[in-house]
Design an enzyme around this catalytic site. Structure first.
Site: not given
Length: 354
Positions: A173-174, A200, A294, A297
């Site tokens: 993600s991030t 993401h 973050m 998941d």
């Protein structure tokens, strides 16, 4: 109070983003600029900011030019991109993430009909910068930079698979796009299993990410499509705005299934959805790599998958994560086999693949 600079050529967007930031008690927009040149003038006057919100397409100096300036001058201020969905912007957004922006927020497409989600993303991703950057920024003592001591890489029990894995999954993600660019170029052209990436990202951006990763890599990287066969030797990126699964077609072949379903834990694509789809598939040995990001998941999907399959899990170390969220959740759940610094992950994955 955290000081914020907004750089955007639209007076309306500058005002909208200022109102969003100023609605939070922890942050305050102290300056705005209509392009990169105006922002540089502020920095040259000695202005100090804890975060910059940056547009991509602007006259005179765009977002890419401004990020190049920050890198050339070694100015370490976290940058959050606020980008449109235009095709040119998606490719430049991927380029901006390479240059050091830690994440991005997509501008609303039609007026401000999606403003509520836009507000939530701006505030949550802005606050993310304040948690992560104190770890990475150097202290200046007596005119010289002194690197801060970062957390040590945890040492966890490492198990060995007797035979190579049949499928590899990467969740991020991030900070993920830049992390992926550190891993995939190290893969050879003859990968012996498929690799599936769940990054993401909203709709429209994953195609540009796949294109850029393909340009950098020896193995083919493509955006997954509904009905596409899952084949060894290829890397697939889950399409933004869809949930991705692997299933059998009428011929018994492994293919991707993409559906525009509701979000799962606010995510679409969601790694949990992909991992749970593997429970009934014939893959027995699966490699799962959880990178910076973050949230948690992949943790729930791994918990269920591990009951039925032989799983080897690699997590990115805290010291090299932009956000130590997803790997941390996996580790706390007792699902990690090894936690590695980013530069070690490709080698460890290849041990399990080839």
């Amino acid at each position: 109070m955290k000081k914020i600079l907004i750089i955007d050529d639209s007076a309306l967007m500058r005002r909208v983003m200022s109102d969003i930031i100023n609605s939070d008690s922890e942050m305050c927009v102290t300056d705005t600029a209509e392009n990169g040149i105006a922002a540089i003038r502020l920095l040259e006057r000695g202005k100090d900011y804890q975060l910059i919100l940056l547009d991509i397409n602007m006259p005179q100096m765009d977002g890419i030019g401004f990020l190049n300036y920050l890198n050339e001058k070694r100015i370490h201020i976290p940058v959050l991109l606020v980008s449109s969905i235009a095709s040119r912007s998606t490719e430049e957004t991927i380029r901006a993430l390479e240059l050091g922006a830690y994440d991005f927020v997509k501008k609303p497409e039609c007026g401000f009909t999606t403003k509520e989600d836009f507000v939530e993303q701006i505030l949550s991703k802005a606050k993310c910068a304040f948690k992560i950057y104190p770890e990475e920024r150097n202290e200046v003592l007596n005119g010289r930079e002194v690197p801060k001591i970062l957390p040590k890489t945890p040492k966890l029990h490492i198990k060995n698979m007797e035979t190579p894995c049949e499928l590899a999954v990467i969740a991020s993600s991030t900070g993920g796009p830049k992390a992926l660019q550190s891993i995939l170029p190290k893969f050879p052209s003859n990968l012996k299993c498929p690799v599936v990436i769940v990054q993401h990202m909203p709709a429209g951006f994953t195609a540009s990410l796949a294109k850029r990763l393909n340009e950098m890599s020896s193995c083919p990287v493509k955006e997954a499509e509904d009905g596409m066969k899952v084949e060894a030797g290829s890397v697939y990126v889950a399409k933004g705005g869809f949930q991705l699964r692997i299933e059998k077609n009428a011929k018994g072949e492994m293919v991707f299934s993409e559906k525009k379903e509701p979000t799962c834990n606010g995510l679409r694509p969601c790694a949990d959805v992909l991992l749970k789809s593997l429970i009934e598939m014939p893959y027995q040995r699966i490699l799962c790599t959880i990178l910076t990001g973050m949230g948690n998941d992949a943790t729930h999907g791994l918990e269920q998958l591990k009951e039925k399959k032989e799983i080897y899990t690699i997590g990115q170390s805290e010291r090299t994560c932009v956000v130590y969220g997803m790997p941390c959740a996996m580790e706390k759940a007792g699902l990690s086999d090894v936690m590695l610094d980013l530069e070690q992950i490709a080698e460890e994955m290849l041990k399990r693949i080839n």
